[in-house]
Design a protein around this motif. Structure first.
Motif, PDB file in Angstrom:
ATOM      1  N   PRO A   1       0.832  -1.208   0.000  1.00  0.00           N
ATOM      2  CA  PRO A   1       0.000   0.000   0.000  1.00  0.00           C
ATOM      3  C   PRO A   1       0.863   1.253   0.000  1.00  0.00           C
ATOM      4  O   PRO A   1       1.937   1.291   0.599  1.00  0.00           O
ATOM      5  N   THR A   2       0.378   2.268  -0.692  1.00  0.00           N
ATOM      6  CA  THR A   2       1.129   3.510  -0.855  1.00  0.00           C
ATOM      7  C   THR A   2       0.360   4.678  -0.249  1.00  0.00           C
ATOM      8  O   THR A   2      -0.798   4.541   0.168  1.00  0.00           O
TER       9      THR A   2
ATOM     10  N   THR B   1      -5.872   0.135   4.899  1.00  0.00           N
ATOM     11  CA  THR B   1      -5.002  -0.239   3.778  1.00  0.00           C
ATOM     12  C   THR B   1      -3.784  -1.033   4.214  1.00  0.00           C
ATOM     13  O   THR B   1      -3.166  -1.721   3.404  1.00  0.00           O
TER      14      THR B   1
ATOM     15  N   TYR C   1      -1.086   0.433   5.297  1.00  0.00           N
ATOM     16  CA  TYR C   1       0.074   1.207   4.864  1.00  0.00           C
ATOM     17  C   TYR C   1       1.114   1.306   5.984  1.00  0.00           C
ATOM     18  O   TYR C   1       0.789   1.559   7.143  1.00  0.00           O
TER      19      TYR C   1
END
Length: 356
Positions: A12-13, A53, A55
């Motif tokens: 994830p970004t 997410t 992240y």
């Protein structure tokens, strides 16, 4: 949900988080990097998106760009009067004394709870000797931590001045006793002591004594001054005082001294909960009921307050909130190094339980 936001198997970004939160990538970056001037609702939305997410910031890449370590030093510091060399193990060691005091656990909890959602972590360090202080300064100079959160145990501690003189970022828990250009958080100690004295007087106590904290420490001085002010305003200008050291054992010894000199006392204000717990123990040994014969009030609202028998009426010091604010002030300074030093003073609250 996360599969719709990124390619299968891809990490994830920031863009994934931004889409999930419905904000810009720049806003996500500001929240992740601990910038505080972001609307709280947006901060919460970003944190939820980070959780959803999965992240995780790339610390190595971020360090290359920001020149930041992503960590802060949480330094528990003493005065440096201890002998140099290896610290002796056992109950008398500096570290064992620190971990025996519930106050420090509350400080750590407040700092961790604030830093963790912002992708920052504390590194615990002890600085009870001049050599240890040099090591802390060197650690900060080499960039292993971005700044320091200092909890000092002695008024003559030179570490805050050493760190600020070196041009390093730091925030202190409690007003410094020695001059230092450093931001700090503290409590309105005098107001808290007044609350305690006025409550004892309101419940009918007339022969009230206090067990002060160490009088070379600003908090000990302020709490004693607030108690004396309130007592004098109600016509009790000569209330007995016995000095303690903020430990249960010193509270016991001080209570013994007070009873020997003033056997008819009917109220006690102790400068912290550990000393109040010690006072209650001695009163029971002398056949005095708490609160029927002697009412007792502590200070801090630590775990000792609920562990005491009876549970302590005490003045609450919101240590966790103060520690979180301290961490926030440090992140503000890291974001804007030219920001002027400041202080944030919290207000105490009287918490009523069974001892008074």
């Amino acid at each position: 949900m996360t599969d719709a936001l990124r390619s299968p198997g891809a990490a994830p970004t920031l863009e994934d988080v931004a889409r999930a939160a419905g904000v810009s990538r720049a806003t996500v970056s500001r929240v992740v990097n601990g910038v505080r001037n972001v609307d709280p609702a947006i901060q919460e939305a970003v944190r939820q998106a980070v959780s959803v997410t999965g992240y995780t910031p790339n610390r190595a890449a971020r360090s290359l760009v920001t020149r930041r370590a992503g960590a802060v030093a949480l330094v528990v510091s003493g005065a440096g009067v201890e002998p140099e060399g290896e610290e002796p193990a056992g109950e008398g060691s500096f570290t064992s004394q620190v971990f025996a005091d519930p106050f420090f656990g509350r400080v750590v909890a407040g700092i961790v709870d604030y830093l963790r959602p912002r992708g920052m972590h504390p590194v615990l360090m002890f600085a009870e000797t001049s050599r240890a202080r040099d090591e802390v300064v060197a650690y900060l100079r080499q960039g292993s931590a971005d700044g320091a959160l200092i909890v000092s145990t002695h008024p003559q501690d030179p570490l805050p001045g050493l760190i600020t003189d070196a041009g390093l970022s730091a925030v202190l828990f409690a007003r410094p006793a020695l001059p230092a250009r450093i931001s700090y958080v503290d409590l309105a100690h005098r107001d808290g002591a007044r609350l305690a004295a006025e409550h004892l007087l309101a419940r009918g106590c007339r022969r009230i004594a206090t067990i002060s904290g160490p009088l070379n420490v600003p908090a000990g001085q302020e709490r004693l001054a607030g108690f004396r002010d309130a007592m004098a305003q109600h016509g009790h200008a000569d209330a007995p005082v016995a000095e303690g050291l903020f430990t249960q054992e010193s509270g016991e010894a001080a209570m013994e001294r007070l009873l020997a000199r003033h056997p008819a006392l009917d109220g006690v204000f102790a400068g912290n909960d550990l000393m109040a717990m010690g006072a209650c123990h001695v009163l029971r040994e002398h056949g005095r009921r708490v609160p029927e014969d002697v009412a007792v009030i502590g200070f801090d609202d630590s775990s000792a307050a609920s562990a005491c028998r009876p549970p302590l009426t005490t003045v609450r010091q919101p240590v966790e909130d103060m520690a979180a604010e301290m961490a926030g002030l440090l992140l503000d300074r890291l974001a804007a190094p030219d920001r002027p030093t400041t202080s944030v003073i919290f207000e105490p609250v009287l918490v009523l339980r069974d001892s008074a």
